[in-house]
Motif scaffolding. Structure first.
Motif, PDB file in Angstrom:
ATOM      1  N   PHE A  73      42.078  27.800  35.333  1.00 49.14           N
ATOM      2  CA  PHE A  73      43.082  28.183  36.026  1.00 49.14           C
ATOM      3  C   PHE A  73      44.437  27.109  35.609  1.00 49.14           C
ATOM      4  O   PHE A  73      45.603  27.704  35.676  1.00 49.14           O
ATOM      5  CB  PHE A  73      43.157  28.504  37.677  1.00 49.14           C
ATOM      6  CG  PHE A  73      44.260  28.999  38.288  1.00 49.14           C
ATOM      7  CD1 PHE A  73      44.919  30.491  38.060  1.00 49.14           C
ATOM      8  CD2 PHE A  73      45.102  28.286  39.144  1.00 49.14           C
ATOM      9  CE1 PHE A  73      46.016  30.926  38.764  1.00 49.14           C
ATOM     10  CE2 PHE A  73      46.193  28.777  39.836  1.00 49.14           C
ATOM     11  CZ  PHE A  73      46.565  29.987  39.527  1.00 49.14           C
ATOM     12  N   ASP A  74      43.996  25.892  35.797  1.00 55.56           N
ATOM     13  CA  ASP A  74      45.037  24.960  35.543  1.00 55.56           C
ATOM     14  C   ASP A  74      45.821  24.970  34.060  1.00 55.56           C
ATOM     15  O   ASP A  74      46.914  24.785  33.752  1.00 55.56           O
ATOM     16  CB  ASP A  74      44.431  23.646  35.571  1.00 55.56           C
ATOM     17  CG  ASP A  74      45.421  22.356  35.585  1.00 55.56           C
ATOM     18  OD1 ASP A  74      46.560  22.585  36.159  1.00 55.56           O
ATOM     19  OD2 ASP A  74      45.023  21.371  34.794  1.00 55.56           O
ATOM     20  N   THR A  75      44.989  25.514  33.161  1.00 57.62           N
ATOM     21  CA  THR A  75      45.194  25.738  31.700  1.00 57.62           C
ATOM     22  C   THR A  75      46.272  26.773  31.945  1.00 57.62           C
ATOM     23  O   THR A  75      47.438  26.720  31.027  1.00 57.62           O
ATOM     24  CB  THR A  75      44.137  26.003  30.885  1.00 57.62           C
ATOM     25  OG1 THR A  75      43.073  25.071  31.275  1.00 57.62           O
ATOM     26  CG2 THR A  75      44.781  25.935  29.364  1.00 57.62           C
ATOM     27  N   PHE A  76      45.876  28.058  32.379  1.00 55.49           N
ATOM     28  CA  PHE A  76      46.995  28.950  32.321  1.00 55.49           C
ATOM     29  C   PHE A  76      48.340  28.613  32.959  1.00 55.49           C
ATOM     30  O   PHE A  76      49.199  29.013  32.499  1.00 55.49           O
ATOM     31  CB  PHE A  76      46.233  30.182  33.563  1.00 55.49           C
ATOM     32  CG  PHE A  76      47.045  30.972  34.007  1.00 55.49           C
ATOM     33  CD1 PHE A  76      47.475  32.066  33.067  1.00 55.49           C
ATOM     34  CD2 PHE A  76      47.533  31.105  35.205  1.00 55.49           C
ATOM     35  CE1 PHE A  76      48.326  32.991  33.330  1.00 55.49           C
ATOM     36  CE2 PHE A  76      48.608  32.145  35.580  1.00 55.49           C
ATOM     37  CZ  PHE A  76      48.859  33.176  34.884  1.00 55.49           C
ATOM     38  N   CYS A  77      48.137  27.933  34.243  1.00 52.33           N
ATOM     39  CA  CYS A  77      49.321  27.504  34.708  1.00 52.33           C
ATOM     40  C   CYS A  77      50.293  26.545  33.715  1.00 52.33           C
ATOM     41  O   CYS A  77      51.405  26.637  33.627  1.00 52.33           O
ATOM     42  CB  CYS A  77      49.257  26.607  36.030  1.00 52.33           C
ATOM     43  SG  CYS A  77      48.523  27.569  37.204  1.00 52.33           S
ATOM     44  N   LYS A  78      49.691  25.563  33.065  1.00 56.91           N
ATOM     45  CA  LYS A  78      50.232  24.916  32.464  1.00 56.91           C
ATOM     46  C   LYS A  78      50.677  25.463  31.183  1.00 56.91           C
ATOM     47  O   LYS A  78      51.916  25.323  30.767  1.00 56.91           O
ATOM     48  CB  LYS A  78      49.197  23.825  31.630  1.00 56.91           C
ATOM     49  CG  LYS A  78      48.921  22.560  32.561  1.00 56.91           C
ATOM     50  CD  LYS A  78      48.096  21.580  31.978  1.00 56.91           C
ATOM     51  CE  LYS A  78      47.593  20.341  33.003  1.00 56.91           C
ATOM     52  NZ  LYS A  78      46.373  20.052  32.408  1.00 56.91           N
ATOM     53  N   ALA A  95      44.068  35.487  45.282  1.00 60.01           N
ATOM     54  CA  ALA A  95      45.426  35.123  44.579  1.00 60.01           C
ATOM     55  C   ALA A  95      45.427  33.586  45.040  1.00 60.01           C
ATOM     56  O   ALA A  95      45.074  32.881  45.943  1.00 60.01           O
ATOM     57  CB  ALA A  95      46.714  36.097  45.200  1.00 60.01           C
ATOM     58  N   PRO A  96      46.301  32.898  44.254  1.00 60.87           N
ATOM     59  CA  PRO A  96      46.587  31.549  44.509  1.00 60.87           C
ATOM     60  C   PRO A  96      47.044  30.865  45.826  1.00 60.87           C
ATOM     61  O   PRO A  96      46.755  30.135  46.639  1.00 60.87           O
ATOM     62  CB  PRO A  96      47.508  30.955  43.397  1.00 60.87           C
ATOM     63  CG  PRO A  96      47.795  32.112  42.619  1.00 60.87           C
ATOM     64  CD  PRO A  96      47.079  33.194  43.152  1.00 60.87           C
ATOM     65  N   TRP A 126      39.056  33.167  35.364  1.00 58.53           N
ATOM     66  CA  TRP A 126      38.744  31.841  36.210  1.00 58.53           C
ATOM     67  C   TRP A 126      37.843  32.250  37.149  1.00 58.53           C
ATOM     68  O   TRP A 126      37.838  33.240  37.677  1.00 58.53           O
ATOM     69  CB  TRP A 126      39.912  30.819  36.660  1.00 58.53           C
ATOM     70  CG  TRP A 126      41.087  31.977  37.002  1.00 58.53           C
ATOM     71  CD1 TRP A 126      40.920  32.571  38.208  1.00 58.53           C
ATOM     72  CD2 TRP A 126      42.287  32.443  36.448  1.00 58.53           C
ATOM     73  NE1 TRP A 126      42.265  33.367  38.338  1.00 58.53           N
ATOM     74  CE2 TRP A 126      42.800  33.491  37.227  1.00 58.53           C
ATOM     75  CE3 TRP A 126      42.882  32.264  35.071  1.00 58.53           C
ATOM     76  CZ2 TRP A 126      43.995  33.898  36.764  1.00 58.53           C
ATOM     77  CZ3 TRP A 126      44.177  32.899  35.215  1.00 58.53           C
ATOM     78  CH2 TRP A 126      44.530  33.594  35.715  1.00 58.53           C
ATOM     79  N   LYS A 127      37.168  30.911  37.817  1.00 58.88           N
ATOM     80  CA  LYS A 127      36.249  31.207  38.887  1.00 58.88           C
ATOM     81  C   LYS A 127      37.238  31.127  40.301  1.00 58.88           C
ATOM     82  O   LYS A 127      36.603  31.777  41.106  1.00 58.88           O
ATOM     83  CB  LYS A 127      35.396  29.905  39.031  1.00 58.88           C
ATOM     84  CG  LYS A 127      34.131  29.966  38.163  1.00 58.88           C
ATOM     85  CD  LYS A 127      33.369  29.080  38.251  1.00 58.88           C
ATOM     86  CE  LYS A 127      32.143  29.269  37.116  1.00 58.88           C
ATOM     87  NZ  LYS A 127      31.302  27.845  37.319  1.00 58.88           N
ATOM     88  N   VAL A 128      38.144  30.480  40.323  1.00 56.02           N
ATOM     89  CA  VAL A 128      39.039  30.528  41.649  1.00 56.02           C
ATOM     90  C   VAL A 128      40.468  30.099  41.135  1.00 56.02           C
ATOM     91  O   VAL A 128      40.733  29.144  40.061  1.00 56.02           O
ATOM     92  CB  VAL A 128      38.496  29.494  42.551  1.00 56.02           C
ATOM     93  CG1 VAL A 128      38.060  28.016  41.918  1.00 56.02           C
ATOM     94  CG2 VAL A 128      39.378  29.181  43.571  1.00 56.02           C
ATOM     95  N   ALA A 129      41.435  30.654  41.586  1.00 57.01           N
ATOM     96  CA  ALA A 129      42.917  30.251  41.068  1.00 57.01           C
ATOM     97  C   ALA A 129      43.484  29.283  42.075  1.00 57.01           C
ATOM     98  O   ALA A 129      44.217  29.335  42.726  1.00 57.01           O
ATOM     99  CB  ALA A 129      43.651  31.641  41.412  1.00 57.01           C
ATOM    100  N   SER A 130      42.818  28.014  41.602  1.00 55.79           N
ATOM    101  CA  SER A 130      43.100  26.766  42.308  1.00 55.79           C
ATOM    102  C   SER A 130      43.303  25.638  41.332  1.00 55.79           C
ATOM    103  O   SER A 130      42.163  25.555  40.567  1.00 55.79           O
ATOM    104  CB  SER A 130      42.363  26.693  43.521  1.00 55.79           C
ATOM    105  OG  SER A 130      42.324  25.134  43.663  1.00 55.79           O
ATOM    106  N   ARG A 131      44.391  25.241  41.162  1.00 58.64           N
ATOM    107  CA  ARG A 131      44.439  24.185  39.933  1.00 58.64           C
ATOM    108  C   ARG A 131      43.709  23.294  40.149  1.00 58.64           C
ATOM    109  O   ARG A 131      42.996  22.623  39.482  1.00 58.64           O
ATOM    110  CB  ARG A 131      46.028  23.794  39.772  1.00 58.64           C
ATOM    111  CG  ARG A 131      46.916  24.955  39.494  1.00 58.64           C
ATOM    112  CD  ARG A 131      48.177  24.283  39.001  1.00 58.64           C
ATOM    113  NE  ARG A 131      48.456  23.769  37.936  1.00 58.64           N
ATOM    114  CZ  ARG A 131      49.438  23.420  37.121  1.00 58.64           C
ATOM    115  NH1 ARG A 131      50.535  24.047  37.828  1.00 58.64           N
ATOM    116  NH2 ARG A 131      49.621  22.894  36.090  1.00 58.64           N
TER     117      ARG A 131
END
Ligand SMILES: Nc1ncnc2c1ncn2[C@@H]1O[C@H](COP(=O)(O)OP(=O)(O)OP(=O)(O)O)[C@@H](O)[C@H]1O
Length: 729
Positions: free
Chosen positions: A660-665, A615-616, A649-654
């Motif tokens: 993961f960054d795209t997901f957050c955006k 988890a992030p 994603w490989k890692v939940a870190s933006r």
């Protein structure tokens, strides 16, 4: 609470901190906190099991458990997003590393049929077909997941249309209620029926099968006298169960052995490991004597150069470290006394435990917790023995200098047989399968896999890798054994063991390693299942994935209800029986967030687990988090991997991962994620309720994330047909 109580409570809290750091040190050792930047994050391969060729070059896993106290455990509340229009897609972020794929057990449709199965299209028979169905009534088949995900408008049904899977039959007094089997007779009639007829028939049938309420109540098909015996090695336990031989139930979906019938029930056919298939056919048990030390790592056998390890197969003489059931002295003590193994060694199993010392403070306030008085005693006893052995190991490079003498108590071999093959490997050694012949004294229910002739056990050999690794090693084995053992022997308050938790039976010591004995799951792990599904691009049918998700969540809920968070949920740690019973394994990184003496939940910090599933909040430097919520996130990642066939994603870190960054955006901008919006299901209701649940899981702010409990109460999970019927569902 009076001032006096408060003082006592405060005193207790301090004492707890002290006593845990002393007595529970193996379980509560603060986890390694991460450095100042996310670049310190250890990258882990997709498959972190033995089969990975990179295994030995991998950085060590952060397997320690944090027990740092935090007065403010984050509250959990459900957060539901409104769904709006679709967003533009993101590039497929994840490339499956699949390093262990080649060595993984591959899955196909079915295992071989066995003796004693029902004739006429029993699941055993259908398992043996690879391209179609066989039976007497229906003429229809369906084989592609795409066609089943056609967005038909029906809805799914409740647990009425479940069928009980084999494994629960052995534990019919367990937490699950057997319902009925699915003995469906299907004709392989692809050639005989016009295509348009099939598709229109199937569309209707699919709608019926997944509609609320089920338009075809299973009880109508449930005639007395039609019960039969399904394929199961343990015929004894089957006789008492009602079995369904509804010959007029048609299979409407088939994908890689997973079948859905028009009454809404389904059937998994997870291929058993080849090793087991071979053993079941053979008349004797082959002996697998090679350990990792004797196995050349090169392709060429240079037998002269590789020193044969004298103890390579001494596990058969290993002795249990557990106290005897009657409370008499342990094998360990007898053994060490006999040979004066260590003059300074104290058997502290009978010494005064911290619990007794601080009785006035340590009141049991949470009887549901897995870790209570008994476990504390066991931890004290075990960690002392393990430490003593490890000290000796440091001096002699051998856990036991002398051959294990035979004692009165049964040896490993008598209880668990001998090694017959290797099924995996972890950070500290191989996982072997051991088998022994069944005797008359072996009566069901059995707690592990068995067939007509043999009983099987999974045996994990644990050996420290380097001298610097001893503390970590001690933590790993004590934590793994104690947590697994306490969860699988949970008899407090008359509760039954959980069907989705792997049973851990014993821990022994041989001359070269510690040995953990567990229940054996003959169909291997979820990772192997996914990489074996090359035809369907590693994707499971959504109904199959839903069933597995429900079982996974039930297993995790059981752990959470008893004060334990798994903290390393991933496909490699999810095992199966051939008919789809799911078992969570590997408690080596699990975290005790609440013991029997505590009312509140402890948060923790630091990185635990395997990157794609973390988890992030684990990557936020110094942040304390609720370990239950990281389990919830991991379950979400596991689910999405099952239906997509790859990671999100490989890692939940933006900072570290564009995907993961795209997901957050996307989530910030339009409150939608294209991948979730486009996920297909068999009908729109399930697709929508699942999507809402996924948004609730993938909340990067832990406060907003849904809990496992609430996730199980979502429309999605409520309407998910699961093979197991749980007492409280
Ligand atoms: N009880 C079992 N039945 C069948 N297969 C098993 C069993 N236990 C483990 N395995 C297989 O062995 C593999 C490694 O086991 P496990 O994850 O417990 O080892 P580990 O030492 O904890 O690994 P790591 O610490 O690297 O995660 C699993 O992924 C699985 O494929």
């Amino acid at each position: 609470m009076t001032a006096q109580d408060e003082r006592e409570h405060q005193g207790f809290t301090d004492t707890r901190a002290r006593s845990f750091s002393e007595s529970f040190k193996c379980l509560f050792k603060p986890s390694r906190s991460r450095g100042t930047s996310p670049s310190n994050v250890t990258r882990l391969p997709y498959r972190s099991s033995s089969s990975s060729p990179k295994r030995h070059s991998e950085p060590p896993r952060r397997s320690t458990i944090s027990a740092q106290l935090d007065s403010k455990a984050p509250s959990i509340r459900q957060h539901t997003r409104t769904l709006r229009r679709c967003s533009p897609g993101i590039p497929n972020p994840f490339k499956r590393a699949g390093s262990g794929a080649s060595n993984s057990p591959t899955r196909g449709r079915s295992g071989p049929n066995k003796k004693g199965e029902a004739k006429d299209g029993s699941p055993g028979n259908s398992r043996s077909t690879s391209n179609g169905f066989r039976g007497t009534q229906g003429l229809y088949s369906r084989s592609s997941s795409n066609s089943s995900c056609d967005g038909s408008n029906g809805t799914t049904t409740s647990s009425e249309s479940h069928w009980a899977m084999d494994s629960l039959l052995d534990q019919s007094d367990n937490d699950v209620i057997p319902y009925r089997g699915s003995n469906k007779d299907i004709v392989n009639g692809r050639d005989k029926v016009p295509d348009d007829f099939i598709s229109s028939y199937e569309k209707d049938a699919l709608q019926r099968a997944t509609s609320y309420p089920n338009s075809l109540p299973p009880k109508q098909l449930y005639h007395e006298g039609l019960y039969t015996i399904r394929s199961h090695p343990d015929n004894e336990s089957l006789k008492s169960l009602p079995r369904f031989a509804g010959s007029d139930v048609t299979c409407i979906i088939e994908q890689d052995g997973f079948k859905v019938y028009e009454d809404g029930s389904h059937e998994h056919n997870v291929k058993v490991l080849e090793l087991v298939t071979r053993l079941e056919k053979s008349d004797y048990l082959p002996v697998h004597r090679q350990g990792s030390l004797s196995k050349p790592k090169l392709g060429i056998a240079l037998s002269g150069l590789f020193k044969h390890h004298k103890d390579e197969c001494d596990i058969e003489n290993a002795l249990s470290l557990l106290p005897n059931e009657d409370g008499s002295e342990t094998n360990y003590k007898k053994q060490s006394t006999d040979r004066s193994f260590d003059k300074n060694e104290k058997d502290d199993s009978n010494s005064i435990s911290p619990t007794q010392n601080r009785k006035e403070y340590l009141k049991i306030v949470n009887p549901e917790a897995s870790l209570g008085d008994d476990e504390l005693k066991l931890i004290n006893s075990l960690s002392s023995k393990i430490h003593t052995s490890l000290q000796h190991y440091l001096q002699e490079k051998n856990l036991k200098p002398e051959a294990c003498a035979r004692q009165e108590a049964p040896t490993f071999q008598e209880s668990y047989g001998h090694p017959v093959g290797i099924v995996g490997a972890g950070a500290y050694g191989e996982v072997k399968v051991c088998a022994r012949s069944r005797t008359e004294s072996d009566v069901p229910p059995f707690q592990t896999y068995h067939d007509d002739k043999y009983i099987y056990y999974a045996v994990k050999e644990l050996k420290p890798r380097t001298d610097n690794d001893l503390e970590r090693f001690c933590t790993k084995i004590t934590s793994e054994f104690i947590i697994g053992h306490s969860l699988s022997h949970y008899h407090k308050n008359g509760q039954k063991p959980a069907p989705n938790i792997l049973s851990v039976f014993d821990i022994l010591e041989s001359s070269s390693s510690f040995i953990e004995v567990m229940e054996f799951c003959p169909a291997g792990d979820l990772y192997g299942m996914l990489v074996g599904k090359s035809k369907s691009k590693g994707q499971l049918h959504p109904l199959e994935a839903d069933c597995f998700m429900k079982q996974l969540l039930r297993g995790v809920k059981f752990m959470h209800d008893h004060g334990i968070a798994h903290c390393d949920l991933k496909p490699e740690n999810i095992l199966f029986y051939p008919h789809g019973l799911l078992k969570i394994c590997d408690f080596g990184t699990s975290s005790v967030f609440q013991t029997a003496w505590e009312r509140r939940v402890h948060t923790q910090r630091g990185i635990i687990g395997s990157e794609p599933y973390m988890a992030p909040e684990e990557f936020v430097n110094g942040e304390y988090y609720d370990p239950r919520l990281i389990d919830c996130w991991s379950c979400g990642v596991v689910y999405v991997s099952m239906v997509l066939g790859h990671h999100l994603w490989k890692v939940a870190s933006r900072e570290k991962d564009m995907s993961f960054d795209t997901f957050c955006k996307e989530m910030t901008r339009i409150k939608q994620f294209k991948v979730f919006e486009e996920l297909k299901h068999v009908n729109s209701e399930l697709a929508t309720s699942r999507k809402i649940a996924l948004y609730c899981i993938f909340q990067w702010e832990p406060k907003k994330r849904i809990s496992i409990d609430k996730l199980l109460s979502t429309q999605w999970m409520k309407h998910t047909n699961c093979c197991l019927i749980y007492e409280s569902s």
